[in-house]
Design a protein around this motif. Structure first.
Motif, PDB file in Angstrom:
ATOM      1  N   LEU A   1       0.829  -1.209   0.000  1.00  7.62           N
ATOM      2  CA  LEU A   1       0.000   0.000   0.000  1.00  7.62           C
ATOM      3  C   LEU A   1       0.862   1.256   0.000  1.00  7.62           C
ATOM      4  N   ALA A   2       1.979   1.206   0.733  1.00  6.56           N
ATOM      5  CA  ALA A   2       2.865   2.373   0.799  1.00  6.56           C
ATOM      6  C   ALA A   2       3.490   2.641  -0.577  1.00  6.56           C
ATOM      7  N   ILE A   3       3.869   1.573  -1.266  1.00  3.80           N
ATOM      8  CA  ILE A   3       4.404   1.748  -2.622  1.00  3.80           C
ATOM      9  C   ILE A   3       3.323   2.357  -3.515  1.00  3.80           C
ATOM     10  N   GLY A   4       2.102   1.815  -3.401  1.00  4.10           N
ATOM     11  CA  GLY A   4       0.984   2.342  -4.184  1.00  4.10           C
ATOM     12  C   GLY A   4       0.780   3.829  -3.931  1.00  4.10           C
ATOM     13  N   ARG A   5       0.854   4.205  -2.665  1.00  2.00           N
ATOM     14  CA  ARG A   5       0.624   5.608  -2.325  1.00  2.00           C
ATOM     15  C   ARG A   5       1.728   6.499  -2.899  1.00  2.00           C
ATOM     16  N   HIS A   6       2.984   6.024  -2.825  1.00  2.00           N
ATOM     17  CA  HIS A   6       4.078   6.826  -3.378  1.00  2.00           C
ATOM     18  C   HIS A   6       3.923   6.995  -4.887  1.00  2.00           C
ATOM     19  N   LEU A   7       3.548   5.899  -5.557  1.00  2.00           N
ATOM     20  CA  LEU A   7       3.323   5.972  -7.008  1.00  2.00           C
ATOM     21  C   LEU A   7       2.210   6.979  -7.305  1.00  2.00           C
ATOM     22  N   TYR A   8       1.129   6.840  -6.537  1.00  2.00           N
ATOM     23  CA  TYR A   8      -0.026   7.703  -6.766  1.00  2.00           C
ATOM     24  C   TYR A   8       0.350   9.174  -6.613  1.00  2.00           C
TER      25      TYR A   8
END
Length: 750
Positions: free
Chosen positions: A274-281
DNA sequence: GACCTGCTGCGGTGTG
């Protein structure tokens, strides 16, 4: 006296070689000069005396470099009505290429014909009736042409002047590449003459390998034109994360799912992910980018995470999935989203977006986990920073497991992070893996033999050997091997021999060759079609079972399975809220020795890597400390609770070979990638085993694989008789000479 | 716990 006055604004001598109508086209297109590759390619192609390879990065005018001189020739009186055959790996590329060439050819009265499975038979018929101009074709369609129109091929291609192979690098090293080499030989044998071959490729690590591929045995005579990349600047960032569990425990998720509850994605997804997803987002939204997780399953997961973040912010979806199991419609939806300029869009993709399908400019590339290879990382990164003055931007993300006392050494040494760093270091050193050219591809040999029999309506054994194994690319097959294969294929009903000794299809061969799936050299898994209200979403491998009531993530959306039609292999779904990404299966890729060596260098060194974020920095420091405390700088052996681990820093071919060698001595050995795990073995027994192996030195692939199952990898491998099947397998996955050389190096037993 | 690619000819029926 010499005059200094130029006669035209063009100082190009190559330009002068072009036919006047082509020169006019160049003027009218507003080109002020020819690109480097074009300048150099025109003279040898016009001369048509030799084969030519043009290696240059995308968007450097490779297509024109080949076709300006080719069309020039087709316009000269003596070659009028001539034909150029262009073989391409993708239907999508043929369609793109066709549009570009049509623009060039429409005023020249040279027909351009796309020829693949989606093209109407009537259009193909029209070309066959009056063959002239450029034909753009797939290897499979060329196979079908030779097989079905065997007797008329020599008249269809009577005026063939050139054979072009587009995206040459994509064919090298595969069964499909072997098939193409064989097709080109069969075409020349049918025409009883040599036709100049023009190979077009992205820049190659070793261009001589490509030359040997294009004209086997005569690679030294191929004219090589290599346009080195103007080195683009690169911006690199690598971020490290710990792979932490989801908010809900596994047990909790299971009970809630059983009770029919539709769970929120953020509750069931690991918090690291989720943290990776948030950084990408946060960093990619608003611009166009490419995100490469390494599997179709991860594509679905990350797309779902990124879309749920869009939903939470009430903005339209900016993240679109792209992989091989999505229907053509869904893939085109993603491609359209990338190409249009009204809304920002990023694709979450597998290697489907590595090759040259046109998707418009991209600001950055995100790589999640180590890439499958340096060469694929390079290909991916090449997709960004194409605009003048901009840099290529790479964001790497690594998800590392939490450690405890029982953690495997691969986790302690942070294999994923170190492998990605090694790949980036090699990329900066401009090194990447060469294609593996040693494969025997006996499966493809069987296909080619059956196809040649169909083409000629029967062929003698001697002719077949000369065609496929002497002139053709199956040179690793000796006359003795050939006889063994024929006998075996005969006994299995694949082949028959008539009274005159002519080889014909047996009943099994007949069934294989008279189905349209025959033309492809590679095999495809059985799949379910996934349908929602009559709309095709894509396909699921049959190994990924689904039942009514299951929730699915697919195509970036969430679904519930309504019906499974076993005999028709159809799965009907309805839109829903919950969902898990299906597993698509597959086998592990293999890592090159140079990458493992670089991993050791990264671990053994103390070089500060400025592109690591603090967390990645911290993870690397800890892995370097672990490396030192294990003493791995000075020894290859480490004794752990569950046995001896050998850290050889070799590629998978050598490590697989070694594992088999130890097994032959009764030692339980397994290639774990980072190391070789030897159970029931200590240092003493290891030393004795190596001595013994070096003493014998007669181990062959046949003996090493004598008890191995699952050696049938390629499409028709199950028809290859046992001793040859072992050699065939070894040619793809093992390296015996390399392994013996390694064992003989000084200090191997220290 | 990897990824990707591709596919004919013919017979039946319908339409102008």
């Amino acid at each position: 006296m010499e005059t200094a006055l130029p006669t035209s604004s063009s100082e190009s001598s190559s330009f002068e070689l072009l036919e006047p109508r082509i020169q006019r086209w160049v003027w009218e297109a507003g080109w002020t000069e020819l690109r480097d590759a074009q300048e150099r390619a025109i003279p040898p192609i016009i001369a048509a005396k030799s084969d030519v390879i043009i290696a240059a990065s995308t968007a450097t005018g490779k297509t024109e470099a080949a076709f300006l001189p080719i069309l020039s020739r087709l316009l000269t009186p003596e070659d009028e009505g001539g034909v150029a055959l262009c073989v391409s790996p993708l239907k999508a590329l043929i369609n793109d290429q066709w549009e570009r060439l049509e623009q060039l050819c429409e005023t020249l009265d040279i027909p351009v014909v796309p020829w693949h499975g989606d093209i109407a038979a009537s259009r193909k018929q029209k070309f066959v009736k009056s063959p002239a101009g450029c034909v753009l074709i797939t290897p499979e369609s060329l196979e079908a042409m030779l097989y079905n129109r065997g007797s008329s091929v020599s008249s269809i291609f009577a005026q063939l002047k050139y054979v072009v192979v587009d995206e040459l690098h994509s064919f090298m090293g595969s069964e499909r590449g072997k098939q193409l080499q064989s097709l080109l030989v069969r075409l020349e044998v049918t025409l009883r003459r040599r036709v100049p071959r023009i190979g077009l490729s992205a820049t190659l690590g070793d261009i001589q390998l490509a030359a040997d591929y294009l004209r086997p045995g005569e690679g030294a005579n191929v004219t090589l034109i290599e346009s080195t990349d103007a080195s683009t600047r690169m911006k690199i960032l690598v971020k490290g994360y710990l792979d932490l569990p989801p908010v809900l425990s596994e047990a909790e998720i299971a009970t809630r799912e059983k009770s029919g509850e539709e769970l929120k994605l953020t509750d069931t997804t690991g918090t690291g992910m989720l943290a990776i997803g948030r950084h990408l987002y946060e960093n990619l939204r608003g611009t166009n980018n490419l995100i490469f997780p390494n599997s179709r399953q991860s594509v679905e997961r990350y797309t779902a995470v990124l879309r749920s973040l869009c939903e939470a912010d009430r903005i339209p979806p900016e993240f679109w999935p792209h992989h091989g199991n999505l229907s053509k419609e869904l893939r085109e939806e993603t491609e359209r989203a990338l190409k249009q300029t009204q809304q920002p869009a990023s694709a979450v993709a597998t290697s489907t977006l590595e090759l040259g399908v046109d998707i418009g400019p991209v600001v950055s590339v995100a790589q999640i986990g180590p890439a499958p290879s340096v060469s694929s990382l390079r290909q991916r990164l090449g997709r960004s920073g194409r605009r003048k003055g901009s840099s290529a931007v790479l964001r790497g993300y690594v998800l590392e497991p939490e450690l405890d006392l029982r953690s495997p050494v691969a986790d302690t040494l942070r294999e994923g992070l170190v492998q990605l760093i090694a790949q980036i270091e090699l990329l900066l050193q401009k090194w990447f893996e060469p294609p593996r050219a040693a494969g025997m591809h006996l499966s493809t040999f069987i296909q080619q033999l059956l196809s040649a029999i169909g083409q000629y309506g029967g062929i003698s054994a001697g002719q077949a050997y000369a065609l496929l194994c002497v002139k053709g690319p199956f040179r690793a097959i000796s006359q003795e091997d050939f006889a063994t294969l024929l006998r075996s294929l005969g006994s299995q009903g694949v082949l028959l021999q008539d009274g005159a000794g002519t080889l014909l299809h047996g009943p099994v061969g007949e069934a294989i060759a008279n189905h349209y799936s025959f033309y492809a050299a590679f095999s495809s898994p059985e799949e379910y079609r996934l349908v929602s209200r009559g709309r095709a979403l894509g396909s699921l491998p049959i190994t990924s079972p689904v039942g009514v009531g299951d929730y699915l993530l697919f195509g970036g959306r969430r679904w519930k399975v309504e019906m499974v039609d076993q005999p028709q292999k159809v799965v009907e779904v309805e839109a829903a809220r919950g969902g898990r990404a299906p597993a698509f299966g597959g086998t592990q890729g293999s890592v090159h020795t140079r990458v493992r060596q670089e991993m050791k260098t990264v671990l053994a060194g103390d070089k500060q890597l400025t592109y690591l974020d603090p967390k990645a920095q911290e993870l690397l420091m800890a892995s370097r400390a672990a490396f030192r405390s294990m003493g791995l700088a000075n020894t290859t052996r480490f004794t752990s609770a569950d046995g001896l681990k050998l850290f050889l820093w070799q590629g998978d071919e050598i490590q697989n070979t070694l594992a088999l060698m130890f097994k032959s001595l009764g030692i339980q050995a397994k290639n774990e990638g980072l190391c070789l795990a030897l159970e029931n073995c200590d240092s003493v027994r290891f030393g004795e085993a190596v001595d013994k192996l070096l003493e014998v030195e007669e181990l062959t692939s046949e003996t090493l694989l004598a008890h191995a199952e699952n050696l049938a990898i390629e499409k028709w491998d199950m028809l290859v008789p046992r001793p040859l099947r072992e050699r065939n397998y070894a040619s793809l996955f093992l390296d015996l000479p390399g392994t013996y050389a390694l064992m003989r190096t000084e200090g191997f037993c220290d």
